[in-house]
Design a protein around this motif. Structure first.
Motif, PDB file in Angstrom:
ATOM      1  N   LEU A   2       0.835  -1.214   0.000  1.00  0.00           N
ATOM      2  CA  LEU A   2       0.000   0.000   0.000  1.00  0.00           C
ATOM      3  C   LEU A   2       0.865   1.257   0.000  1.00  0.00           C
ATOM      4  O   LEU A   2       0.580   2.221  -0.697  1.00  0.00           O
ATOM      5  N   GLY A   3       1.941   1.210   0.804  1.00  0.00           N
ATOM      6  CA  GLY A   3       2.847   2.347   0.884  1.00  0.00           C
ATOM      7  C   GLY A   3       3.470   2.639  -0.469  1.00  0.00           C
ATOM      8  O   GLY A   3       3.531   3.789  -0.912  1.00  0.00           O
ATOM      9  N   GLU A   4       3.948   1.586  -1.132  1.00  0.00           N
ATOM     10  CA  GLU A   4       4.551   1.735  -2.469  1.00  0.00           C
ATOM     11  C   GLU A   4       3.560   2.350  -3.454  1.00  0.00           C
ATOM     12  O   GLU A   4       3.884   3.261  -4.204  1.00  0.00           O
ATOM     13  N   GLN A   5       2.348   1.808  -3.425  1.00  0.00           N
ATOM     14  CA  GLN A   5       1.330   2.288  -4.368  1.00  0.00           C
ATOM     15  C   GLN A   5       1.033   3.769  -4.143  1.00  0.00           C
ATOM     16  O   GLN A   5       0.968   4.551  -5.095  1.00  0.00           O
ATOM     17  N   ALA A   6       0.860   4.141  -2.864  1.00  0.00           N
ATOM     18  CA  ALA A   6       0.547   5.537  -2.559  1.00  0.00           C
ATOM     19  C   ALA A   6       1.700   6.433  -3.005  1.00  0.00           C
ATOM     20  O   ALA A   6       1.496   7.469  -3.633  1.00  0.00           O
ATOM     21  N   TRP A   7       2.925   6.004  -2.700  1.00  0.00           N
ATOM     22  CA  TRP A   7       4.115   6.789  -3.046  1.00  0.00           C
ATOM     23  C   TRP A   7       4.201   7.020  -4.558  1.00  0.00           C
ATOM     24  O   TRP A   7       4.493   8.115  -5.023  1.00  0.00           O
ATOM     25  N   ASN A   8       3.916   5.974  -5.324  1.00  0.00           N
ATOM     26  CA  ASN A   8       4.021   6.090  -6.782  1.00  0.00           C
ATOM     27  C   ASN A   8       3.041   7.099  -7.363  1.00  0.00           C
ATOM     28  O   ASN A   8       3.285   7.689  -8.401  1.00  0.00           O
ATOM     29  N   THR A  27       0.732   0.832   9.798  1.00  0.00           N
ATOM     30  CA  THR A  27       0.273   1.805   8.800  1.00  0.00           C
ATOM     31  C   THR A  27       1.115   3.075   8.844  1.00  0.00           C
ATOM     32  O   THR A  27       1.486   3.626   7.809  1.00  0.00           O
ATOM     33  N   ILE A  28       1.438   3.533  10.062  1.00  0.00           N
ATOM     34  CA  ILE A  28       2.294   4.718  10.184  1.00  0.00           C
ATOM     35  C   ILE A  28       3.659   4.448   9.558  1.00  0.00           C
ATOM     36  O   ILE A  28       4.150   5.216   8.729  1.00  0.00           O
ATOM     37  N   ALA A  29       4.251   3.316   9.951  1.00  0.00           N
ATOM     38  CA  ALA A  29       5.636   3.051   9.558  1.00  0.00           C
ATOM     39  C   ALA A  29       5.766   2.745   8.071  1.00  0.00           C
ATOM     40  O   ALA A  29       6.662   3.255   7.396  1.00  0.00           O
ATOM     41  N   LYS A  30       4.862   1.900   7.560  1.00  0.00           N
ATOM     42  CA  LYS A  30       5.051   1.386   6.199  1.00  0.00           C
ATOM     43  C   LYS A  30       4.292   2.178   5.145  1.00  0.00           C
ATOM     44  O   LYS A  30       4.700   2.230   3.989  1.00  0.00           O
ATOM     45  N   VAL A  31       3.142   2.741   5.525  1.00  0.00           N
ATOM     46  CA  VAL A  31       2.360   3.473   4.526  1.00  0.00           C
ATOM     47  C   VAL A  31       2.613   4.979   4.634  1.00  0.00           C
ATOM     48  O   VAL A  31       2.987   5.626   3.659  1.00  0.00           O
ATOM     49  N   ALA A  32       2.427   5.553   5.836  1.00  0.00           N
ATOM     50  CA  ALA A  32       2.502   7.010   5.966  1.00  0.00           C
ATOM     51  C   ALA A  32       3.920   7.537   5.721  1.00  0.00           C
ATOM     52  O   ALA A  32       4.115   8.474   4.949  1.00  0.00           O
ATOM     53  N   MET A  78       4.635   7.184   2.053  1.00  0.00           N
ATOM     54  CA  MET A  78       3.844   8.066   1.196  1.00  0.00           C
ATOM     55  C   MET A  78       4.330   9.518   1.252  1.00  0.00           C
ATOM     56  O   MET A  78       4.337  10.206   0.239  1.00  0.00           O
ATOM     57  N   PHE A  79       4.765   9.963   2.419  1.00  0.00           N
ATOM     58  CA  PHE A  79       5.145  11.373   2.539  1.00  0.00           C
ATOM     59  C   PHE A  79       6.650  11.605   2.395  1.00  0.00           C
ATOM     60  O   PHE A  79       7.075  12.541   1.724  1.00  0.00           O
ATOM     61  N   LEU A  80       7.454  10.775   3.046  1.00  0.00           N
ATOM     62  CA  LEU A  80       8.894  11.031   3.023  1.00  0.00           C
ATOM     63  C   LEU A  80       9.654  10.066   2.111  1.00  0.00           C
ATOM     64  O   LEU A  80      10.860  10.197   1.925  1.00  0.00           O
ATOM     65  N   GLY A  81       8.940   9.084   1.566  1.00  0.00           N
ATOM     66  CA  GLY A  81       9.578   8.157   0.634  1.00  0.00           C
ATOM     67  C   GLY A  81      10.478   7.130   1.296  1.00  0.00           C
ATOM     68  O   GLY A  81      11.249   6.461   0.619  1.00  0.00           O
ATOM     69  N   VAL A  82      10.405   7.032   2.619  1.00  0.00           N
ATOM     70  CA  VAL A  82      11.219   6.038   3.324  1.00  0.00           C
ATOM     71  C   VAL A  82      10.311   5.135   4.162  1.00  0.00           C
ATOM     72  O   VAL A  82       9.250   5.552   4.613  1.00  0.00           O
ATOM     73  N   ALA A 124      17.808   3.125 -10.491  1.00  0.00           N
ATOM     74  CA  ALA A 124      16.948   1.959 -10.643  1.00  0.00           C
ATOM     75  C   ALA A 124      15.836   1.963  -9.602  1.00  0.00           C
ATOM     76  O   ALA A 124      14.752   1.441  -9.826  1.00  0.00           O
ATOM     77  N   ALA A 125      16.119   2.579  -8.452  1.00  0.00           N
ATOM     78  CA  ALA A 125      15.136   2.578  -7.368  1.00  0.00           C
ATOM     79  C   ALA A 125      14.029   3.605  -7.587  1.00  0.00           C
ATOM     80  O   ALA A 125      13.017   3.570  -6.918  1.00  0.00           O
ATOM     81  N   GLY A 126      14.214   4.530  -8.512  1.00  0.00           N
ATOM     82  CA  GLY A 126      13.172   5.534  -8.719  1.00  0.00           C
ATOM     83  C   GLY A 126      13.662   6.599  -9.668  1.00  0.00           C
ATOM     84  O   GLY A 126      14.207   6.297 -10.719  1.00  0.00           O
ATOM     85  N   ALA A 127      13.518   7.851  -9.298  1.00  0.00           N
ATOM     86  CA  ALA A 127      13.991   8.937 -10.146  1.00  0.00           C
ATOM     87  C   ALA A 127      15.516   8.884 -10.197  1.00  0.00           C
ATOM     88  O   ALA A 127      16.146   8.494  -9.223  1.00  0.00           O
ATOM     89  N   PRO A 128      16.111   9.309 -11.289  1.00  0.00           N
ATOM     90  CA  PRO A 128      17.542   9.130 -11.464  1.00  0.00           C
ATOM     91  C   PRO A 128      18.376   9.879 -10.443  1.00  0.00           C
ATOM     92  O   PRO A 128      18.493  11.092 -10.502  1.00  0.00           O
ATOM     93  N   GLY A 129      18.952   9.146  -9.507  1.00  0.00           N
ATOM     94  CA  GLY A 129      19.966   9.689  -8.632  1.00  0.00           C
ATOM     95  C   GLY A 129      19.512  10.691  -7.594  1.00  0.00           C
ATOM     96  O   GLY A 129      20.314  11.200  -6.840  1.00  0.00           O
ATOM     97  N   LYS A 130      18.249  11.005  -7.543  1.00  0.00           N
ATOM     98  CA  LYS A 130      17.777  12.025  -6.615  1.00  0.00           C
ATOM     99  C   LYS A 130      16.814  11.409  -5.607  1.00  0.00           C
ATOM    100  O   LYS A 130      15.939  10.645  -5.973  1.00  0.00           O
ATOM    101  N   ARG A 131      16.999  11.826  -4.383  1.00  0.00           N
ATOM    102  CA  ARG A 131      15.992  11.438  -3.385  1.00  0.00           C
ATOM    103  C   ARG A 131      14.833  12.399  -3.487  1.00  0.00           C
ATOM    104  O   ARG A 131      15.000  13.583  -3.742  1.00  0.00           O
ATOM    105  N   LEU A 132      13.654  11.868  -3.245  1.00  0.00           N
ATOM    106  CA  LEU A 132      12.460  12.698  -3.371  1.00  0.00           C
ATOM    107  C   LEU A 132      11.599  12.592  -2.119  1.00  0.00           C
ATOM    108  O   LEU A 132      11.701  11.621  -1.374  1.00  0.00           O
ATOM    109  N   VAL A 133      10.780  13.599  -1.880  1.00  0.00           N
ATOM    110  CA  VAL A 133       9.715  13.509  -0.880  1.00  0.00           C
ATOM    111  C   VAL A 133       8.432  14.022  -1.527  1.00  0.00           C
ATOM    112  O   VAL A 133       8.466  14.657  -2.582  1.00  0.00           O
ATOM    113  N   ASN A 134       7.333  13.742  -0.864  1.00  0.00           N
ATOM    114  CA  ASN A 134       6.025  14.190  -1.341  1.00  0.00           C
ATOM    115  C   ASN A 134       5.954  15.728  -1.362  1.00  0.00           C
ATOM    116  O   ASN A 134       6.381  16.381  -0.414  1.00  0.00           O
ATOM    117  N   ASP A 135       5.414  16.261  -2.442  1.00  0.00           N
ATOM    118  CA  ASP A 135       5.177  17.711  -2.550  1.00  0.00           C
ATOM    119  C   ASP A 135       4.499  18.302  -1.319  1.00  0.00           C
ATOM    120  O   ASP A 135       4.799  19.424  -0.903  1.00  0.00           O
TER     121      ASP A 135
END
Lengths: 191, 199
Positions: free
Chosen positions: A11-17, A85-90, A93-97, B14-25
């Protein structure tokens, strides 16, 4: 538990994408500039920590709407579900980690969110005179604010912090109270 | 050494955008909103929200405006320093402005600026047709929204001014989304005016 963990990760991956994104360096620099501003404004480090927590809280109460609208998660079954949900999805989704959930207490009311990779601290080193600064304390506020909007009163604090010499970042979350669901009269009328 | 760096970059790519870390807008939006309300609230007394719709907003909040601009300046300087580690510029003002329109803008907004005009005498006008930080204020809304949008924009002015300063081109930067002729908001379009300081 293992299967549900996988489901959260997916779910986290999907939201992030689906999210529109921005360079994390720019975000980290902007956050850093704001923290520096606070350090200049308040003499006392504890006051800076508190202000960061308050700002996080304000963000959390707004961010939960975005999360519920776009994450694709439903209501959480229990606190374990909430923690995952906090750790894996939120976080994803927001910080990409992705963060990990660890260190449950015996009665299952407190857990830790363990963050190996914190985008906020990319360029940061704490000078000795600010060694008490909880640089990423905004994250505690965000979790607290967001959970309060879904009827959970929690206490959050940074238990371990890479900037203060620990090997990882650990946010301790302790459930204090589940607030009663408050319904307005208008909801009953519609039912 | 070089090949190791290239390998690391391709792994990240390969993990995502080329070489850059990103966060949500949303993270940046929320941060700017919170920084803005902190700066505005601090100077005024609590519960003084009505002064956000005041006509003399810019005088009332001049110190918050200056502080937000200097926050942007700081970020603009640092980001430009990082970007310039891998790029050589000749020192011409036009080249510095082009760098901001392309490299810098792409770094922050993931797009280039839409239009650049200059009078070749030290003034540059940069037009951004869809400024995403202010999209939520578009178009014509209340005076409070107009004031808040303008306030947020000062952070971006600081970014540009900081970038110019780091490129050794001290300048003043102004931005607006108000069309004086028609007296209407142009949001989400915004224009920045850069004036080089005479040496």
């Amino acid at each position: 538990m293992a299967t549900s963990g996988k489901q959260h990760t997916r779910l986290g991956e999907q939201a992030w994408n689906k999210m529109s994104k921005v360079n994390a360096e720019f975000f980290a620099l902007t956050y850093g500039a704001m923290v520096m501003q606070l350090v200049q404004d308040f003499e006392d480090t504890a006051a800076v920590n508190a202000q960061l927590d308050t700002m996080g809280y304000n963000i959390g109460v707004r961010l939960i709407d975005e999360f519920l609208a776009k994450s694709g998660t439903g209501a959480c079954a229990d606190l374990r579900d909430t923690a995952e949900t906090i750790a894996k999805v939120a976080f994803k989704m927001f910080l990409g980690v992705v963060a990990e959930v660890a260190n449950w207490n015996a009665d299952g009311t407190a857990f830790s969110v363990v963050l190996y990779d914190n985008p906020l601290i990319e360029f940061v080193e704490l000078p000795p005179q600010h060694c008490e600064l909880l640089y990423s304390n905004v994250l505690c506020g965000v979790i607290r604010g967001a959970l309060e909007m879904v009827q959970m009163k929690v206490e959050c604090r940074f238990a371990r912090d890479v900037l203060r010499g620990d090997d990882l970042n650990e946010i301790r979350v302790e459930l204090k109270e589940v607030l009663a669901e408050q319904m307005d009269d208008q909801y009953f009328e519609g039912m | 050494m070089a090949s190791a760096a290239a390998a690391a970059q391709s792994a990240a790519g390969a993990a995502g955008a080329p070489g850059k870390r990103l966060v949500n807008d949303v993270c940046v939006d929320m941060l700017l909103l919170e920084a803005s309300s902190y700066l505005l609230g601090r100077r005024g007394k609590p519960g003084e929200a009505e002064d956000l719709e005041a006509e003399n907003f810019r005088e009332l909040h001049h110190s918050a405006i200056a502080r937000l601009e200097s926050l942007g300046w700081d970020v603009g300087c640092r980001l430009t320093e990082r970007l310039c580690q891998t790029k050589l510029l000749s020192g011409e003002p036009l080249e510095a402005v082009k760098f901001i329109c392309k490299d810098f803008w792409t770094e922050v907004f993931r797009k280039q600026i839409d239009k650049l005009q200059t009078d070749h005498r030290g003034t540059f006008v940069l037009r951004e047709l869809n400024f995403k930080w202010l999209a939520k204020y578009a178009p014509d809304k209340s005076r409070t929204d107009r004031n808040l949008a303008w306030f947020t924009l000062q952070f971006a002015c600081g970014l540009v001014r900081g970038a110019m300063a780091t490129l050794n081109q001290p300048a003043t930067v102004k931005a607006d989304f108000w069309d004086e002729k028609t007296d209407r908001s142009l949001l989400p379009a915004v224009s920045f005016t850069i004036r080089l300081k005479q040496a």
